[in-house]
Design an enzyme around this catalytic site. Sequence first.
Site, PDB file in Angstrom:
ATOM      1  N   GLY A 121       6.122 186.416  23.557  1.00  0.00           N
ATOM      2  CA  GLY A 121       7.552 186.286  23.849  1.00  0.00           C
ATOM      3  C   GLY A 121       7.714 185.450  25.105  1.00  0.00           C
ATOM      4  O   GLY A 121       6.842 184.647  25.455  1.00  0.00           O
ATOM      5  N   ARG A 122       8.831 185.678  25.810  1.00  0.00           N
ATOM      6  CA  ARG A 122       9.125 184.867  27.004  1.00  0.00           C
ATOM      7  C   ARG A 122       7.990 184.888  28.015  1.00  0.00           C
ATOM      8  O   ARG A 122       7.545 183.851  28.501  1.00  0.00           O
ATOM      9  CB  ARG A 122      10.401 185.397  27.683  1.00  0.00           C
ATOM     10  CG  ARG A 122      11.687 184.873  27.105  1.00  0.00           C
ATOM     11  CD  ARG A 122      12.854 185.429  27.911  1.00  0.00           C
ATOM     12  NE  ARG A 122      12.967 186.847  27.656  1.00  0.00           N
ATOM     13  CZ  ARG A 122      13.832 187.387  26.801  1.00  0.00           C
ATOM     14  NH1 ARG A 122      14.691 186.638  26.167  1.00  0.00           N
ATOM     15  NH2 ARG A 122      13.858 188.684  26.595  1.00  0.00           N
ATOM     16  N   ILE A 123       7.475 186.099  28.333  1.00  0.00           N
ATOM     17  CA  ILE A 123       6.471 186.188  29.401  1.00  0.00           C
ATOM     18  C   ILE A 123       5.119 185.665  28.917  1.00  0.00           C
ATOM     19  O   ILE A 123       4.431 184.920  29.631  1.00  0.00           O
ATOM     20  CB  ILE A 123       6.378 187.633  29.947  1.00  0.00           C
ATOM     21  CG1 ILE A 123       7.732 188.039  30.541  1.00  0.00           C
ATOM     22  CG2 ILE A 123       5.276 187.750  31.002  1.00  0.00           C
ATOM     23  CD1 ILE A 123       7.862 189.500  30.935  1.00  0.00           C
TER      24      ILE A 123
ATOM     25  N   THR B  18       0.340 193.690  32.299  1.00  0.00           N
ATOM     26  CA  THR B  18       1.594 193.690  33.069  1.00  0.00           C
ATOM     27  C   THR B  18       2.752 194.110  32.157  1.00  0.00           C
ATOM     28  O   THR B  18       3.901 193.780  32.432  1.00  0.00           O
ATOM     29  CB  THR B  18       1.888 192.286  33.671  1.00  0.00           C
ATOM     30  OG1 THR B  18       1.820 191.309  32.622  1.00  0.00           O
ATOM     31  CG2 THR B  18       0.921 191.925  34.773  1.00  0.00           C
ATOM     32  N   SER B  19       2.417 194.822  31.052  1.00  0.00           N
ATOM     33  CA  SER B  19       3.487 195.195  30.112  1.00  0.00           C
ATOM     34  C   SER B  19       3.938 196.634  30.382  1.00  0.00           C
ATOM     35  O   SER B  19       4.804 196.850  31.236  1.00  0.00           O
ATOM     36  CB  SER B  19       3.022 194.982  28.671  1.00  0.00           C
ATOM     37  OG  SER B  19       1.923 195.835  28.351  1.00  0.00           O
ATOM     38  N   ARG B  20       3.340 197.598  29.705  1.00  0.00           N
ATOM     39  CA  ARG B  20       3.629 199.001  29.955  1.00  0.00           C
ATOM     40  C   ARG B  20       2.320 199.781  29.901  1.00  0.00           C
ATOM     41  O   ARG B  20       1.447 199.497  29.065  1.00  0.00           O
ATOM     42  CB  ARG B  20       4.605 199.560  28.899  1.00  0.00           C
ATOM     43  CG  ARG B  20       6.060 199.140  29.102  1.00  0.00           C
ATOM     44  CD  ARG B  20       6.665 199.778  30.360  1.00  0.00           C
ATOM     45  NE  ARG B  20       8.062 199.457  30.543  1.00  0.00           N
ATOM     46  CZ  ARG B  20       8.531 198.460  31.298  1.00  0.00           C
ATOM     47  NH1 ARG B  20       7.678 197.657  31.936  1.00  0.00           N
ATOM     48  NH2 ARG B  20       9.827 198.267  31.437  1.00  0.00           N
TER      49      ARG B  20
ATOM     50  N   GLU C 135       2.899 206.594  36.605  1.00  0.00           N
ATOM     51  CA  GLU C 135       3.152 205.756  37.778  1.00  0.00           C
ATOM     52  C   GLU C 135       3.891 206.610  38.794  1.00  0.00           C
ATOM     53  O   GLU C 135       4.908 207.202  38.419  1.00  0.00           O
ATOM     54  CB  GLU C 135       4.006 204.536  37.400  1.00  0.00           C
ATOM     55  CG  GLU C 135       3.235 203.546  36.558  1.00  0.00           C
ATOM     56  CD  GLU C 135       4.080 202.356  36.103  1.00  0.00           C
ATOM     57  OE1 GLU C 135       5.228 202.221  36.554  1.00  0.00           O
ATOM     58  OE2 GLU C 135       3.568 201.568  35.295  1.00  0.00           O
TER      59      GLU C 135
ATOM     60  N   HIS D   9       3.067 198.310  39.916  1.00  0.00           N
ATOM     61  CA  HIS D   9       4.157 197.819  39.048  1.00  0.00           C
ATOM     62  C   HIS D   9       5.075 196.862  39.821  1.00  0.00           C
ATOM     63  O   HIS D   9       6.278 197.108  39.968  1.00  0.00           O
ATOM     64  CB  HIS D   9       4.958 198.994  38.451  1.00  0.00           C
ATOM     65  CG  HIS D   9       5.688 198.620  37.202  1.00  0.00           C
ATOM     66  ND1 HIS D   9       5.958 199.514  36.180  1.00  0.00           N
ATOM     67  CD2 HIS D   9       6.233 197.440  36.792  1.00  0.00           C
ATOM     68  CE1 HIS D   9       6.622 198.905  35.210  1.00  0.00           C
ATOM     69  NE2 HIS D   9       6.807 197.634  35.561  1.00  0.00           N
TER      70      HIS D   9
ATOM     71  N   ALA E 153       4.963 193.277  39.244  1.00  0.00           N
ATOM     72  CA  ALA E 153       4.893 191.921  38.689  1.00  0.00           C
ATOM     73  C   ALA E 153       6.211 191.162  38.841  1.00  0.00           C
ATOM     74  O   ALA E 153       6.213 189.945  39.016  1.00  0.00           O
ATOM     75  CB  ALA E 153       4.464 191.961  37.227  1.00  0.00           C
TER      76      ALA E 153
HETATM   77  C1  DGY Z   1      10.766 195.356  33.373  1.00  0.00           C
HETATM   78  O1  DGY Z   1      11.826 194.852  33.757  1.00  0.00           O
HETATM   79  O2  DGY Z   1      10.659 195.901  32.279  1.00  0.00           O
HETATM   80  C2  DGY Z   1       9.605 195.231  34.273  1.00  0.00           C
HETATM   81  O3  DGY Z   1       8.574 196.086  33.945  1.00  0.00           O
HETATM   82  C3  DGY Z   1       9.997 195.376  35.732  1.00  0.00           C
HETATM   83  O4  DGY Z   1       8.984 194.746  36.433  1.00  0.00           O
END
Ligand code: DGY
Length: 334
Positions: free
Chosen positions: A157-159, A236-238, A267, A286, A288
């Site tokens: 996706g975007r990221i 860097t997702s969940r 977390e 968390h 990013a």
């Molecule tokens: C989000 O916006 O879902 C991100 O995890 C925040 O950094």
Amino acid sequence: MNKPKVFLTRRILEPALTMVMESCQADVWPDEIPPSHEKLLERVRGVAGLLCLLTDRIDAEVMQAAGTGLKVISNCAVGVDNVDVPAASRRGIPVGNTPGVLTEATADFTFALMMAAARQVVAGERQVRSGGWKTWSLDYLLGADFAGATLGLVGFGRIGRAVARRASGFGMRIIFTDPSPAASEPGLNAVQVELDTLLREADFVSLHTPLTAETRGLMNADAFAKMKPTAVLVNTSRGPVVDQAALYEALASKRIFAAALDVTVPEPLPTDSPLLTLENCIIAPHIASASWQTRREMSRMAAENLLAGLKGEHLPNCVNPEVYDGHGVSRAAH
Ligand code: DGY
């Protein structure tokens, strides 16, 4: 005219906070630590709008406690796995999020983690501080190369695409998985593959998928068994996308080379977590999306979603547009 009552589970950044304070009767949770679920249930009573963060579990009970006047839930994050969106949709309540503005910052940080893990930046820094670094030597803290390496993006996706753009500047080969077919991006030379192929071929595996029933525990012992022993995992997702017990085993047994996680379960990660005993695992808190501009923009978008919902207008960014009728009015706004 009475201003609408809203609850903000934390202070958002200026100028968005002032925007909300001027238009609403706002109750802003003052602490750094989020409200407990019980406090949340108390504070939402009678509100027309709720602005929350990804740390707040917004379930049917919260919506029930708010009452029938609740017109909008604005989550100050792009991910909405903390909100029971189907429960909101059943009540006709639009749920807002903040897509787009955190793409570049998150991609930057993904790359920072990837490089730090691959080149042992944190382990090296620890050695300098502790006096463990004795001298320059040829085989000290060796790590992985980027040029010519294969980057496997789980989610395009975007990221994921923003990470791919950076990787292409580093001379990497890019492969990816995505639920939508032919999700490729012109000019990037990225190839869509099956997850198994990605795990077997990638030198770096980076996760960019939302948390869903399908992605929960996706990176489990089976997945790690398919990866290269030199591979680096970045998340860097969940947190729940990675099975942390399996990751610990994979890192401790050197089944994979290293990992860097911006997200964990829970977390914050307890300081006695086995993952924190590993030299080849970097854990970030968390952050990013934590750049000044990004967090200001996320705050602005969350405020705009909140204010639009209070006026009964279509949210600029809504994850459940099915709540709107043919005239763009949500059932909750009636
Ligand atoms: C989000 O916006 O879902 C991100 O995890 C925040 O950094």
